[in-house]
Write an enzyme that holds these catalytic residues in place. Structure first.
Site, mmCIF file in Angstrom:
data_model
loop_
_atom_site.group_PDB
_atom_site.id
_atom_site.type_symbol
_atom_site.label_atom_id
_atom_site.label_comp_id
_atom_site.label_asym_id
_atom_site.label_seq_id
_atom_site.Cartn_x
_atom_site.Cartn_y
_atom_site.Cartn_z
ATOM 1 C CG ASP A 20 -27.520 15.309 -46.314
ATOM 2 O OD1 ASP A 20 -27.135 16.037 -47.223
ATOM 3 O OD2 ASP A 20 -27.991 15.730 -45.241
ATOM 4 N N GLY B 191 -26.113 19.609 -51.860
ATOM 5 C CA GLY B 191 -24.677 19.380 -52.043
ATOM 6 C C GLY B 191 -24.504 17.952 -52.530
ATOM 7 C CG HIS B 192 -26.470 16.382 -55.362
ATOM 8 N ND1 HIS B 192 -27.444 16.371 -56.313
ATOM 9 C CD2 HIS B 192 -27.126 16.452 -54.169
ATOM 10 C CE1 HIS B 192 -28.635 16.428 -55.737
ATOM 11 N NE2 HIS B 192 -28.469 16.485 -54.439
ATOM 12 C CB THR C 1 -28.988 25.556 -45.955
ATOM 13 O OG1 THR C 1 -29.886 26.159 -46.880
ATOM 14 C CG2 THR C 1 -29.246 24.059 -45.885
ATOM 15 C CD GLN D 187 -33.026 20.304 -51.149
ATOM 16 O OE1 GLN D 187 -33.868 20.445 -51.998
ATOM 17 N NE2 GLN D 187 -31.838 20.880 -51.236
ATOM 18 N NE ARG E 76 -24.993 15.078 -44.017
ATOM 19 C CZ ARG E 76 -24.216 14.606 -44.993
ATOM 20 N NH1 ARG E 76 -23.794 13.365 -44.977
ATOM 21 N NH2 ARG E 76 -23.896 15.381 -46.007
ATOM 22 C CG LEU F 219 -24.873 -2.673 -46.720
ATOM 23 C CD1 LEU F 219 -26.126 -2.626 -45.853
ATOM 24 C CD2 LEU F 219 -25.070 -3.698 -47.837
HETATM 25 P P1 IMP Z 1 -33.654 25.163 -46.364
HETATM 26 O O1 IMP Z 1 -33.825 24.271 -47.534
HETATM 27 O O2 IMP Z 1 -32.333 25.873 -46.342
HETATM 28 O O3 IMP Z 1 -34.802 26.106 -46.177
HETATM 29 O O4 IMP Z 1 -33.626 24.233 -45.050
HETATM 30 C C1 IMP Z 1 -34.796 23.568 -44.582
HETATM 31 C C2 IMP Z 1 -34.441 22.222 -43.959
HETATM 32 O O5 IMP Z 1 -34.022 21.337 -44.996
HETATM 33 C C3 IMP Z 1 -33.310 22.264 -42.956
HETATM 34 O O6 IMP Z 1 -33.553 21.294 -41.955
HETATM 35 C C4 IMP Z 1 -32.101 21.857 -43.769
HETATM 36 O O7 IMP Z 1 -31.089 21.286 -42.978
HETATM 37 C C5 IMP Z 1 -32.719 20.837 -44.701
HETATM 38 N N1 IMP Z 1 -32.006 20.725 -45.968
HETATM 39 C C6 IMP Z 1 -32.042 21.573 -47.018
HETATM 40 N N2 IMP Z 1 -31.287 21.131 -48.029
HETATM 41 C C7 IMP Z 1 -30.767 19.964 -47.620
HETATM 42 C C8 IMP Z 1 -29.927 18.999 -48.250
HETATM 43 O O8 IMP Z 1 -29.508 19.132 -49.397
HETATM 44 N N3 IMP Z 1 -29.610 17.912 -47.488
HETATM 45 C C9 IMP Z 1 -30.102 17.719 -46.248
HETATM 46 N N4 IMP Z 1 -30.892 18.592 -45.612
HETATM 47 C C10 IMP Z 1 -31.233 19.696 -46.315
#
Ligand code: IMP
Length: 423
Positions: free
Chosen positions: A12, A39-40, A126, A220, A301, A328
């Site tokens: 994020d 999610g971009h 997620t 990520q 968040r 910023l």
């Molecule tokens: P997973 O990728 O769904 O297995 O989630 C594992 C961890 O990564 C969790 O804490 C999610 O919130 C975090 N996570 C996965 N994808 C994202 C992303 O695109 N942005 C921020 N956190 C993410």
């Protein structure tokens, strides 16, 4: 020059905005890991679009957009994302999907839920089935995109897996996912996706030989890397620079430059250590001003100060050449801005980022405070017009990381980006 754009924190960081800003200059944009957990956020004209699987170059008609072989794909989700883009009148004839991308199957999602419930240390995933799909890849049981487009193979591959996992799901108290309930939908998705599916390893290497320019789009962030992140509170792929090679089948020679994206503060979604987390009114203020709600799950968040120990670690393991500093402007109203410059652990100061959770949970940040600038920055076009306090804050980050800040983002618009002379 080919560039990798990757997140330096826990995701994020604003990669969508950064990639959208940089994308126009590249022939090929490649997503190399993760799945629709990402999610971009990008803009098509004035319209805000959140891309989960499609590369962020999708709106540029001349750009080849590639979903490479280490991206895990939920085909139903991908079809709906593609249809959403087609409905905007955008052509997708330059989209390519790897035949070796592992599939997320309905039982993976169910497993993600039951595994999470039975964990001692909850991750806060997620719930998209990302982890279980990568587990199947490591377990040499994965079903790939090419199995889906070859209809006969698909049933025979999925049937035993489905029976095996249904036993586990039921033993954990979950409802089994019968293959009959999704087979037709998956096969229909396979027929829809078939024209896009190719061997991307050879395609990407050919394009590289033809000297096409590449942007590799990380999802990520580095601190969520399965091997280098805050294990076990990580995702199951490699958002770090090594993921580019594994994820694409290109060699290190294809990487020219690494641009790391970091917010001017820090956020995290889900569980896991977050030494600089703010659980007070300042945190709430940053969350609201920064609109810090998950673009995939909508979850609020967690918010905190910039953590130089974590940032320096992420810069180190990725060999980052320059920083794209985002959001910023979210700090504009604060009286004081803090930055963690070290940790205190067991009575001693350290600048080592202990990525595994049991030590990182125990550290206490050592802060340095900066005066806030208390002026709106989001309309500023030139670096020299930024308030002195803002420039001091940027200089501090550069001097302590020894990595230049090449871009500063002060709003979601493409024009709210200041490019600095960093070369
Ligand atoms: P997973 O990728 O769904 O297995 O989630 C594992 C961890 O990564 C969790 O804490 C999610 O919130 C975090 N996570 C996965 N994808 C994202 C992303 O695109 N942005 C921020 N956190 C993410």
């Amino acid at each position: 020059m080919n560039i990798v754009v990757l997140g330096l924190q826990w995701g994020d960081e604003g990669k969508g905005k950064a990639i959208d800003y940089l994308a126009g200059n590249f022939d090929v944009i490649v997503r190399y890991q993760g799945g629709h957990n990402a999610g971009h956020t990008v803009y098509h004209g004035d319209r805000k679009v959140i891309l989960h699987l499609l590369p962020s170059g999708i709106f540029s008609p001349s750009t080849v957009s590639v979903i490479a072989s280490s991206v895990v794909i939920n085909p139903i989700h991908l079809v709906s994302e593609i249809n959403g883009i087609l409905a905007l009148g955008v052509g997708l004839d330059k989209l390519v999907i790897s035949e070796l991308a592992p599939l997320i199957l309905p039982f993976h999602q169910q497993l993600d839920i039951v595994f999470e419930e039975s964990r001692y240390l909850k991750i806060g995933t997620t719930k998209r089935g990302i982890g279980p799909a990568y587990e199947d890849l490591a377990g040499r049981r994965a079903v790939f995109m090419r199995d889906l487009v070859d209809e006969n193979d698909f049933y025979h591959q999925v049937k035993p897996l489905s029976e095996y996992y249904n036993k586990i799901i039921q033993a954990c108290g979950g409802a089994p996912v019968l293959i009959e309930s999704y087979l037709d939908d998956y096969l229909a998705a396979g027929r829809f996706l078939k024209p896009y599916v190719r061997n991307t390893i050879y395609l990407l290497n050919r394009l590289h030989e033809e000297r096409k320019s590449f942007l590799f789009e990380g999802a990520q962030g580095a601190l969520l890397d399965i091997s280098l992140g805050t294990y076990p509170f990580v995702t199951s792929s490699h958002p770090t620079v090594g993921g580019v090679l594994i994820g694409t089948g290109l060699s290190h020679k294809a990487i020219g430059k690494v641009i790391g994206i970091s917010k001017a503060y820090a956020t995290r979604v889900g569980e896991g250590p977050f030494p600089t987390e703010l659980k007070d009114a300042t945190g709430d203020r940053l969350r609201e001003k920064g609109d810090e709600y998950g673009s995939t799950t909508g979850r609020p968040r967690r918010v905190g100060w910039l953590d130089m120990v974590a940032l320096k670690y992420a810069l180190m393991v990725n060999g980052v050449d320059s920083i794209f500093l985002t959001k910023l402007d979210v700090l504009d109203d604060l009286d004081e801005i803090r930055v963690a410059v070290a940790y205190e652990l067991d009575g001693a100061q350290t600048e080592i980022f202990e990525s595994h959770h049991n030590r990182l949970q125990k550290v206490r940040p050592v802060y340095r405070a900066f005066p806030g600038w208390k002026k709106a920055t989001s309309g500023i076009k030139r670096e020299n017009d930024l308030p002195k306090e803002t420039r001091d804050y940027l200089r501090f980050i550069e001097e302590s990381t020894r990595v230049p800040i090449e871009y500063i983002s002060i709003g979601s618009g493409r024009d709210q980006t200041i490019r600095r002379n960093s070369e």
